[in-house]
Design a protein around this motif. Structure first.
Motif, short mmCIF file in Angstrom:
data_model
loop_
_atom_site.label_atom_id
_atom_site.label_comp_id
_atom_site.label_asym_id
_atom_site.label_seq_id
_atom_site.Cartn_x
_atom_site.Cartn_y
_atom_site.Cartn_z
N GLU A 73 -8.91 -1.51 -5.34
CA GLU A 73 -7.52 -1.96 -5.53
C GLU A 73 -7.07 -2.88 -4.39
O GLU A 73 -6.43 -3.90 -4.63
CB GLU A 73 -6.58 -0.76 -5.65
N LEU A 74 -7.41 -2.51 -3.16
CA LEU A 74 -7.04 -3.35 -2.02
C LEU A 74 -7.72 -4.71 -2.10
O LEU A 74 -7.09 -5.75 -1.86
CB LEU A 74 -7.43 -2.65 -0.70
N THR A 75 -8.97 -4.72 -2.47
CA THR A 75 -9.70 -5.99 -2.61
C THR A 75 -9.07 -6.86 -3.68
O THR A 75 -8.89 -8.07 -3.48
CB THR A 75 -11.18 -5.71 -2.97
N GLN A 76 -8.67 -6.27 -4.80
CA GLN A 76 -8.03 -7.03 -5.87
C GLN A 76 -6.69 -7.62 -5.42
O GLN A 76 -6.37 -8.76 -5.73
CB GLN A 76 -7.83 -6.16 -7.13
N LYS A 77 -5.91 -6.82 -4.68
CA LYS A 77 -4.63 -7.31 -4.16
C LYS A 77 -4.85 -8.51 -3.23
O LYS A 77 -4.13 -9.50 -3.31
CB LYS A 77 -3.90 -6.22 -3.37
N LEU A 78 -5.83 -8.41 -2.36
CA LEU A 78 -6.10 -9.51 -1.44
C LEU A 78 -6.59 -10.75 -2.16
O LEU A 78 -6.22 -11.88 -1.80
CB LEU A 78 -7.12 -9.07 -0.37
N LEU A 79 -7.41 -10.57 -3.17
CA LEU A 79 -7.90 -11.72 -3.94
C LEU A 79 -6.78 -12.41 -4.69
O LEU A 79 -6.79 -13.64 -4.84
CB LEU A 79 -9.00 -11.28 -4.90
N SER A 82 -3.61 -12.48 -3.75
CA SER A 82 -2.59 -13.00 -2.83
C SER A 82 -3.07 -14.30 -2.20
O SER A 82 -4.20 -14.73 -2.40
CB SER A 82 -2.28 -11.96 -1.75
N ASN A 83 -2.18 -14.90 -1.43
CA ASN A 83 -2.57 -16.15 -0.77
C ASN A 83 -3.06 -15.90 0.68
O ASN A 83 -3.13 -16.82 1.47
CB ASN A 83 -1.40 -17.14 -0.76
N ILE A 84 -3.39 -14.67 1.00
CA ILE A 84 -3.89 -14.33 2.33
C ILE A 84 -5.38 -14.64 2.39
O ILE A 84 -6.13 -14.26 1.50
CB ILE A 84 -3.67 -12.83 2.64
N ASP A 85 -5.77 -15.35 3.44
CA ASP A 85 -7.18 -15.62 3.65
C ASP A 85 -7.77 -14.44 4.41
O ASP A 85 -7.80 -14.41 5.65
CB ASP A 85 -7.38 -16.92 4.43
N TYR A 86 -8.24 -13.42 3.70
CA TYR A 86 -8.69 -12.19 4.33
C TYR A 86 -9.96 -12.38 5.15
O TYR A 86 -10.28 -11.55 5.99
CB TYR A 86 -8.86 -11.07 3.32
#
Length: 171
Positions: free
Chosen positions: A139-145, A147-151
């Motif tokens: 779920e965290l990975t999906q949220k980051l993907l 979003s516009n955050i360059d993780y």
């Protein structure tokens, strides 16, 4: 049958030898000390460093690590801070084929002289790979993907489940 001698006996022996100029055997006979015991005391005293400066010189002579080894180690740790002790020794052996040091001696040197310590995380694999944890990570990975955050540049991920409260030395 062994006889125990007081520290005073040893002091008197050295007084007789160095101040009165007696022979070791003569001083031993005068103090009722076995001559072999007196000889051992004198020879062991002769081997001891006389002052702090001499002790420091003798200590420096016994160092295994030369400046080239120390510089190599510091550069290696700066380049690869995640190395474990066995990997560090392997790298040292590759760079210096005649170099030989135990893990414990190297660990002690690095810890005492450079304040570098090594710990090993005791992983609890069972908790780490439960279905709930895997879902949370997904779920965290999906949220980051989404979003516009360059993780890959702006985030540090710490998964505390891999750390155990009792860290252990790895050497």
């Amino acid at each position: 049958k062994y006889k125990r001698h007081a520290f005073v006996d040893k002091e008197k022996l050295f007084f007789y030898i160095y101040e009165k100029g007696m022979t070791v055997r003569g001083a031993a006979k005068e103090l009722n000390i076995a001559s072999s015991t007196a000889q051992n005391w004198v020879s062991s005293e002769a081997k001891k460093p006389k002052d702090i400066a001499e002790k420091k010189i003798n200590k420096e002579k016994n160092l295994i690590l030369e400046d080239k080894h120390k510089n190599f180690l510091l550069e290696l740790i700066d380049e690869k801070p995640s190395l474990v002790m066995s990997e560090i020794i392997d790298e040292m052996t590759k760079a210096f084929p005649t170099f030989d040091i135990s893990k414990s001696v190297l660990h002690k040197h690095m810890n005492n002289n450079w304040k570098i310590s090594f710990t090993k995380a005791d992983r609890n694999i069972d908790e780490q790979d439960t279905l709930e944890i895997i879902k949370e990570r997904h779920e965290l990975t999906q949220k980051l993907l989404n979003s516009n955050i360059d993780y890959t540049r702006n985030c540090v991920f710490v998964d505390e489940s891999v750390f155990h409260i009792n860290m252990k030395r790895n050497y």
